[in-house]
Design a protein around this motif. Sequence first.
Motif, PDB file in Angstrom:
ATOM      1  N   GLY A   1      54.555  44.869  42.860  1.00  0.00           N
ATOM      2  CA  GLY A   1      54.838  43.436  42.745  1.00  0.00           C
ATOM      3  C   GLY A   1      55.194  43.063  41.326  1.00  0.00           C
ATOM      4  N   LEU A   2      54.774  41.876  40.908  1.00  0.00           N
ATOM      5  CA  LEU A   2      55.051  41.390  39.565  1.00  0.00           C
ATOM      6  C   LEU A   2      53.730  41.167  38.830  1.00  0.00           C
ATOM      7  CD1 LEU A   2      57.885  38.737  40.156  1.00  0.00           C
ATOM      8  CD2 LEU A   2      58.119  41.128  39.444  1.00  0.00           C
ATOM      9  N   LEU A   3      53.369  42.127  38.003  1.00  0.00           N
ATOM     10  CA  LEU A   3      52.169  41.970  37.201  1.00  0.00           C
ATOM     11  C   LEU A   3      52.248  40.702  36.362  1.00  0.00           C
ATOM     12  CD1 LEU A   3      49.474  43.129  36.090  1.00  0.00           C
ATOM     13  CD2 LEU A   3      50.852  44.297  34.338  1.00  0.00           C
ATOM     14  N   SER A   4      53.438  40.358  35.904  1.00  0.00           N
ATOM     15  CA  SER A   4      53.609  39.222  35.005  1.00  0.00           C
ATOM     16  C   SER A   4      53.245  37.893  35.646  1.00  0.00           C
ATOM     17  CB  SER A   4      55.054  39.164  34.502  1.00  0.00           C
ATOM     18  OG  SER A   4      55.959  39.069  35.583  1.00  0.00           O
ATOM     19  N   ARG A   5      53.099  37.846  36.990  1.00  0.00           N
ATOM     20  CA  ARG A   5      52.708  36.611  37.679  1.00  0.00           C
ATOM     21  C   ARG A   5      51.238  36.611  38.114  1.00  0.00           C
ATOM     22  NH1 ARG A   5      55.829  32.419  36.374  1.00  0.00           N
ATOM     23  NH2 ARG A   5      58.058  32.829  36.722  1.00  0.00           N
ATOM     24  N   PHE A   6      50.504  37.627  37.748  1.00  0.00           N
ATOM     25  CA  PHE A   6      49.091  37.749  38.124  1.00  0.00           C
ATOM     26  C   PHE A   6      48.261  36.678  37.403  1.00  0.00           C
ATOM     27  CE2 PHE A   6      45.086  40.402  37.197  1.00  0.00           C
ATOM     28  CZ  PHE A   6      44.452  39.994  38.364  1.00  0.00           C
ATOM     29  N   ILE A   7      47.289  36.074  38.103  1.00  0.00           N
ATOM     30  CA  ILE A   7      46.521  34.981  37.510  1.00  0.00           C
ATOM     31  C   ILE A   7      45.189  35.434  36.908  1.00  0.00           C
ATOM     32  CG2 ILE A   7      47.627  33.233  38.922  1.00  0.00           C
ATOM     33  CD1 ILE A   7      45.094  33.131  40.642  1.00  0.00           C
ATOM     34  N   GLY A   8      44.938  36.723  36.858  1.00  0.00           N
ATOM     35  CA  GLY A   8      43.892  37.238  35.999  1.00  0.00           C
ATOM     36  C   GLY A   8      42.486  37.296  36.563  1.00  0.00           C
ATOM     37  N   MET A   9      41.555  37.403  35.653  1.00  0.00           N
ATOM     38  CA  MET A   9      40.171  37.807  35.893  1.00  0.00           C
ATOM     39  C   MET A   9      39.278  36.626  36.274  1.00  0.00           C
ATOM     40  SD  MET A   9      37.957  40.254  35.868  1.00  0.00           S
ATOM     41  CE  MET A   9      36.222  40.614  35.645  1.00  0.00           C
ATOM     42  N   VAL A  10      38.231  36.916  37.041  1.00  0.00           N
ATOM     43  CA  VAL A  10      37.138  35.975  37.299  1.00  0.00           C
ATOM     44  C   VAL A  10      35.818  36.720  37.116  1.00  0.00           C
ATOM     45  CG1 VAL A  10      38.451  34.537  38.910  1.00  0.00           C
ATOM     46  CG2 VAL A  10      37.143  36.483  39.793  1.00  0.00           C
ATOM     47  N   THR A  11      34.730  35.979  36.880  1.00  0.00           N
ATOM     48  CA  THR A  11      33.441  36.653  36.776  1.00  0.00           C
ATOM     49  C   THR A  11      32.849  36.936  38.147  1.00  0.00           C
ATOM     50  OG1 THR A  11      32.186  34.585  36.657  1.00  0.00           O
ATOM     51  CG2 THR A  11      32.889  35.560  34.568  1.00  0.00           C
ATOM     52  N   ASP A  12      33.080  36.033  39.135  1.00  0.00           N
ATOM     53  CA  ASP A  12      32.461  36.144  40.458  1.00  0.00           C
ATOM     54  C   ASP A  12      30.958  36.375  40.313  1.00  0.00           C
ATOM     55  OD1 ASP A  12      32.295  36.238  43.244  1.00  0.00           O
ATOM     56  OD2 ASP A  12      32.669  38.397  43.328  1.00  0.00           O
ATOM     57  N   SER A  13      30.337  35.656  39.389  1.00  0.00           N
ATOM     58  CA  SER A  13      28.960  35.963  39.015  1.00  0.00           C
ATOM     59  C   SER A  13      28.057  34.747  39.145  1.00  0.00           C
ATOM     60  CB  SER A  13      28.921  36.467  37.573  1.00  0.00           C
ATOM     61  OG  SER A  13      27.591  36.694  37.151  1.00  0.00           O
ATOM     62  N   ARG A  14      26.772  35.022  39.367  1.00  0.00           N
ATOM     63  CA  ARG A  14      25.738  33.989  39.381  1.00  0.00           C
ATOM     64  C   ARG A  14      25.150  33.755  37.995  1.00  0.00           C
ATOM     65  NH1 ARG A  14      25.596  37.094  43.808  1.00  0.00           N
ATOM     66  NH2 ARG A  14      25.272  36.152  45.853  1.00  0.00           N
ATOM     67  N   SER A  15      25.550  34.554  37.036  1.00  0.00           N
ATOM     68  CA  SER A  15      24.870  34.583  35.742  1.00  0.00           C
ATOM     69  C   SER A  15      25.706  33.956  34.633  1.00  0.00           C
ATOM     70  CB  SER A  15      24.536  36.029  35.370  1.00  0.00           C
ATOM     71  OG  SER A  15      24.016  36.099  34.066  1.00  0.00           O
ATOM     72  N   PHE A  16      25.042  33.194  33.765  1.00  0.00           N
ATOM     73  CA  PHE A  16      25.685  32.689  32.559  1.00  0.00           C
ATOM     74  C   PHE A  16      25.922  33.802  31.546  1.00  0.00           C
ATOM     75  CE2 PHE A  16      24.033  28.753  34.313  1.00  0.00           C
ATOM     76  CZ  PHE A  16      24.983  27.794  33.937  1.00  0.00           C
ATOM     77  N   MET A  17      25.403  34.982  31.813  1.00  0.00           N
ATOM     78  CA  MET A  17      25.542  36.116  30.892  1.00  0.00           C
ATOM     79  C   MET A  17      26.747  36.993  31.211  1.00  0.00           C
ATOM     80  SD  MET A  17      22.975  36.443  28.538  1.00  0.00           S
ATOM     81  CE  MET A  17      22.519  38.167  28.339  1.00  0.00           C
ATOM     82  N   SER A  18      27.606  36.570  32.107  1.00  0.00           N
ATOM     83  CA  SER A  18      28.687  37.442  32.578  1.00  0.00           C
ATOM     84  C   SER A  18      30.030  37.222  31.892  1.00  0.00           C
ATOM     85  CB  SER A  18      28.879  37.267  34.095  1.00  0.00           C
ATOM     86  OG  SER A  18      27.770  37.763  34.803  1.00  0.00           O
ATOM     87  N   TYR A  19      30.116  36.286  30.963  1.00  0.00           N
ATOM     88  CA  TYR A  19      31.440  36.003  30.397  1.00  0.00           C
ATOM     89  C   TYR A  19      32.066  37.139  29.609  1.00  0.00           C
ATOM     90  CZ  TYR A  19      31.245  31.437  32.386  1.00  0.00           C
ATOM     91  OH  TYR A  19      31.198  30.426  33.307  1.00  0.00           O
ATOM     92  N   PRO A  20      31.305  38.077  29.037  1.00  0.00           N
ATOM     93  CA  PRO A  20      31.973  39.228  28.421  1.00  0.00           C
ATOM     94  C   PRO A  20      32.799  40.075  29.391  1.00  0.00           C
ATOM     95  CG  PRO A  20      29.768  38.988  27.518  1.00  0.00           C
ATOM     96  CD  PRO A  20      29.873  38.018  28.663  1.00  0.00           C
ATOM     97  N   ARG A  21      32.659  39.851  30.693  1.00  0.00           N
ATOM     98  CA  ARG A  21      33.514  40.588  31.629  1.00  0.00           C
ATOM     99  C   ARG A  21      34.981  40.200  31.453  1.00  0.00           C
ATOM    100  NH1 ARG A  21      30.071  40.739  37.335  1.00  0.00           N
ATOM    101  NH2 ARG A  21      28.059  41.238  36.369  1.00  0.00           N
ATOM    102  N   HIS A  22      35.233  38.980  31.002  1.00  0.00           N
ATOM    103  CA  HIS A  22      36.618  38.609  30.685  1.00  0.00           C
ATOM    104  C   HIS A  22      37.119  39.429  29.496  1.00  0.00           C
ATOM    105  CE1 HIS A  22      37.609  35.088  33.259  1.00  0.00           C
ATOM    106  NE2 HIS A  22      36.302  35.034  33.385  1.00  0.00           N
ATOM    107  N   GLU A  23      36.276  39.616  28.495  1.00  0.00           N
ATOM    108  CA  GLU A  23      36.643  40.479  27.374  1.00  0.00           C
ATOM    109  C   GLU A  23      36.906  41.906  27.860  1.00  0.00           C
ATOM    110  OE1 GLU A  23      34.614  42.551  23.433  1.00  0.00           O
ATOM    111  OE2 GLU A  23      33.739  40.689  24.218  1.00  0.00           O
ATOM    112  N   TYR A  24      36.062  42.394  28.729  1.00  0.00           N
ATOM    113  CA  TYR A  24      36.192  43.748  29.272  1.00  0.00           C
ATOM    114  C   TYR A  24      37.560  43.902  29.942  1.00  0.00           C
ATOM    115  CZ  TYR A  24      33.971  47.992  31.277  1.00  0.00           C
ATOM    116  OH  TYR A  24      33.609  49.271  31.594  1.00  0.00           O
ATOM    117  N   PHE A  25      37.904  42.946  30.800  1.00  0.00           N
ATOM    118  CA  PHE A  25      39.202  42.971  31.473  1.00  0.00           C
ATOM    119  C   PHE A  25      40.339  42.924  30.458  1.00  0.00           C
ATOM    120  CE2 PHE A  25      42.775  40.260  32.773  1.00  0.00           C
ATOM    121  CZ  PHE A  25      43.324  41.026  33.790  1.00  0.00           C
TER     122      PHE A  25
END
Length: 468
Positions: free
Chosen positions: A398-422
């Motif tokens: 497909g078109l990677l350039s149209r991908f809308i990216g990452m989500v945490t899908d998490s219950r935790s306020f401690m999960s935002y570094p997963r965006h950095e990981y991605f």
Amino acid sequence: MNDFLSEDFLLSNDTARRLYDQFAAPQPIIDYHCHLVPQDIAENRRFDNLFEIWLKGDHYKWRAMRANGVAERYITGDAAPYEKFLAWARTVPYTLRNPLYHWTHLELRRYFGIADLLDETSAPAIWERANAALAGDLTAHRILKKFRVELACTTDDPTDDLRHHQAIAKSNLPTRVFPAFRPDKALAIHDEHFGTWVGKLSAAANIDVGDLGSFLRALQSRHDYFHSLGCRLSDHGLDRCYATPCQERTAAAIFAKARGGNTVSEDEHVQFASFMMLFFARLDAEKKWTKQLHLGARRNVNSQAQRALGADAGYDTVGDFPQTEALVAYLDLLSRENSLPRMILYNSNPTDTFSFATLIGCFQEGEIPGKIQYGSAWWFLDTKQGMTAQLDALSNAGLLSRFIGMVTDSRSFMSYPRHEYFRRILCDLVGRDVIRGELPDDEALLGRLIQDLCYGNAKEYLGLGQQP
């Protein structure tokens, strides 16, 4: 040899480092699918200790602790919070090569500035330092500001009154927080608790639900109410998409059967769920919402554990449900009706990766770039390997350039570094292509790609915060 979690973590070349530093890291976060508790945000919750914010309710950690032979008392039982934290600290050295090892130490660094490796020896000092930060200004609001979370969408049942969302909207929190409509219980007509849930729906909508027609009106009323508070996404978490043909009169008869206290068969459940999936898609399309389908998890497979601990206690696995045929039928019918909403498809089984990546290309329509999305790596695929496979499949099909990216899908306020990981994984993937001569070393071209995948595409695609 690189140091562990250095500034170059997951970035294997100069191009990857430049892309991350200049174009990925500066982007705010749009977390359009999470399971944060709205009340915690509304009340600017201050967490009492590291266990509360980090371990409580975290199925990933629970599974690792069980695999490490930890007694259930120290996982979901009555042990004191510090005892549970120590049990996790003893487990961490055994999580090498599991993403939990990366996430654990990224989170300690990004939230508390703690660079020590967590184990039984370091645990007491880490507990004290983290708790001191939590007792200071590291509240729910402060965390959202710290990680520059511009927007977050929680996951909410149609019967929720959304009063906490109303309170958040009136607060001075810079992060905009919207509900997302999760009506899975409306499909579960075979469940013993269905009647109780219908009662809650009736009360929330102020509509006496006595038949299918009033049931649908009540759901539409709640859909309208969510929309009035800024909701622009719905979500379903299903083993597979339901797409068995079902006429309204058949659905009405099944509904009447269930409301009469009679047992609904599995075939009748599938028919009714299929009818409701079309109903919800039409509502979403009419309001120009985005529908999310999380497909393929097999939940609560350990019956003894479920009896002891209840549902959703970390006993879920990747399912092997057939996905493509029903999903094609669902999308095709909606397309024929001109009722196909924006949609994001997530798979939990890696065997479905290329099926999903190619299927979205069959239903791109309406001059909406990337209208049907292959969603970010989900649940058991939310790993370095899983993210890379998702990005590669989407790039190839497909078109990677149209991908809308990452989500945490998490219950935790401690999960935002997963965006950095991605973001680091993404930049390294592109940087490696440049080094091999497979992509041009064009900063403007690649910089825009990274910015769009980390932030811009989601902002444009979802339309959150815009007026009807």
